[in-house]
Design an enzyme around this catalytic site. Structure first.
Site, PDB file in Angstrom:
ATOM      1  N   TRP A  29      51.915 -16.707  18.461  1.00 61.98           N
ATOM      2  CA  TRP A  29      52.617 -17.984  18.380  1.00 61.98           C
ATOM      3  C   TRP A  29      51.638 -18.991  17.794  1.00 61.98           C
ATOM      4  CZ3 TRP A  29      57.552 -19.125  18.828  1.00 61.98           C
ATOM      5  CH2 TRP A  29      57.939 -20.446  18.992  1.00 61.98           C
ATOM      6  N   SER A  63      51.222 -16.133  24.518  1.00 59.38           N
ATOM      7  CA  SER A  63      50.181 -16.196  25.542  1.00 59.38           C
ATOM      8  C   SER A  63      50.572 -15.491  26.832  1.00 59.38           C
ATOM      9  CB  SER A  63      49.818 -17.652  25.829  1.00 59.38           C
ATOM     10  OG  SER A  63      49.208 -18.231  24.693  1.00 59.38           O
ATOM     11  N   LEU A  64      51.844 -15.489  27.156  1.00 59.37           N
ATOM     12  CA  LEU A  64      52.280 -14.849  28.392  1.00 59.37           C
ATOM     13  C   LEU A  64      51.992 -13.346  28.394  1.00 59.37           C
ATOM     14  CD1 LEU A  64      53.524 -15.839  31.004  1.00 59.37           C
ATOM     15  CD2 LEU A  64      55.772 -15.345  30.075  1.00 59.37           C
ATOM     16  N   GLU A  65      51.858 -12.762  27.224  1.00 63.12           N
ATOM     17  CA  GLU A  65      51.571 -11.330  27.127  1.00 63.12           C
ATOM     18  C   GLU A  65      50.076 -11.010  27.168  1.00 63.12           C
ATOM     19  OE1 GLU A  65      55.508 -12.236  26.082  1.00 63.12           O
ATOM     20  OE2 GLU A  65      53.767 -12.931  24.937  1.00 63.12           O
ATOM     21  N   LEU A  87      47.904 -20.552  22.068  1.00 62.63           N
ATOM     22  CA  LEU A  87      48.290 -21.959  22.081  1.00 62.63           C
ATOM     23  C   LEU A  87      49.620 -22.063  22.812  1.00 62.63           C
ATOM     24  CD1 LEU A  87      47.809 -24.889  21.090  1.00 62.63           C
ATOM     25  CD2 LEU A  87      49.061 -24.268  19.006  1.00 62.63           C
ATOM     26  N   ILE A  88      49.595 -22.762  23.935  1.00 60.82           N
ATOM     27  CA  ILE A  88      50.807 -22.961  24.735  1.00 60.82           C
ATOM     28  C   ILE A  88      51.225 -24.412  24.541  1.00 60.82           C
ATOM     29  CG2 ILE A  88      51.819 -22.935  27.045  1.00 60.82           C
ATOM     30  CD1 ILE A  88      49.585 -20.891  27.785  1.00 60.82           C
ATOM     31  N   ARG A  95      57.931 -26.408  30.701  1.00 56.47           N
ATOM     32  CA  ARG A  95      57.640 -25.013  31.026  1.00 56.47           C
ATOM     33  C   ARG A  95      56.191 -24.672  30.737  1.00 56.47           C
ATOM     34  NH1 ARG A  95      58.106 -20.195  27.760  1.00 56.47           N
ATOM     35  NH2 ARG A  95      58.567 -18.410  29.063  1.00 56.47           N
ATOM     36  N   HIS A 134      48.429 -32.951  13.342  1.00 53.74           N
ATOM     37  CA  HIS A 134      48.187 -32.153  14.552  1.00 53.74           C
ATOM     38  C   HIS A 134      47.793 -30.725  14.182  1.00 53.74           C
ATOM     39  CE1 HIS A 134      50.336 -34.641  17.887  1.00 53.74           C
ATOM     40  NE2 HIS A 134      49.616 -35.401  17.090  1.00 53.74           N
TER      41      HIS A 134
END
EC number: 2.5.1.78
Length: 171
Positions: A29, A63-65, A87-88, A95, A134
């Site tokens: 991501w 990132s969750l993985e 990067l979250i 969330r 950004h």
């Protein structure tokens, strides 16, 4: 060392040689940003004398993985250290804080359960927007964070080698 959860004896994974094996997990991501940490981490380790072929990069969707991949890699016994980068972002539904907490807690658990150090370059900016300013800022920021992770990697590997040597001498 005693595992306080199971009460069993376990040993930490020592640095196996002067040529450590390192795994990098990168979330895809915003890969154009995230890969900057991977690149600077790898470049700095190579400049410090670590063979680039000793650094394996693994991609995950987000990132969750990362924690499950870190656990699987640590369980192989092949890697002396794992660095993860992701990067979250705040997608407007609050969330991101829960995801970030979950990821970092799980990464900590992996390193404590396996004895393989897991470094984090998983970042959660407060005000990220997909605008050029950004995007450019965070690309550069991830370069810096990759360099910081390389320094942390070298120090951690050195510390683990000292621990292993002390343990060897004590036996």
């Amino acid at each position: 060392m005693t595992n306080h959860v199971t009460g069993s004896q376990e040993t930490l994974s020592p640095v196996k040689s002067s040529n450590p094996e390192i795994a990098v997990i990168q979330a895809n991501w915003h890969i154009d940003i995230v890969s900057q940490a991977t690149n600077s981490f790898t470049d700095d380790l190579e400049a410090a004398g670590i063979n680039r072929r000793a650094i394996s990069v693994f991609d995950v969707p987000g990132s969750l993985e990362i924690p499950l991949m870190a656990q699987k890699l640590a369980e192989t016994g092949r890697y002396d250290l794992i660095m993860a980068t992701g990067l979250i972002v705040d997608g407007g539904i609050y969330r991101h804080d829960f995801v970030a907490g979950t990821v970092l807690d799980a990464m900590m658990r992996v390193q404590l359960d396996t004895g393989v150090p897991v470094l984090s370059v998983v970042l959660t900016p407060h005000n990220f927007q997909e605008v050029p300013a950004h995007m450019d800022f965070f690309r550069e920021h991830f370069v810096l964070k990759g360099k910081e992770a390389a320094n942390a990697c070298l120090q951690t590997l050195s510390n683990m080698a000292l621990f292993s040597e002390e343990k060897r001498l004590a036996s």
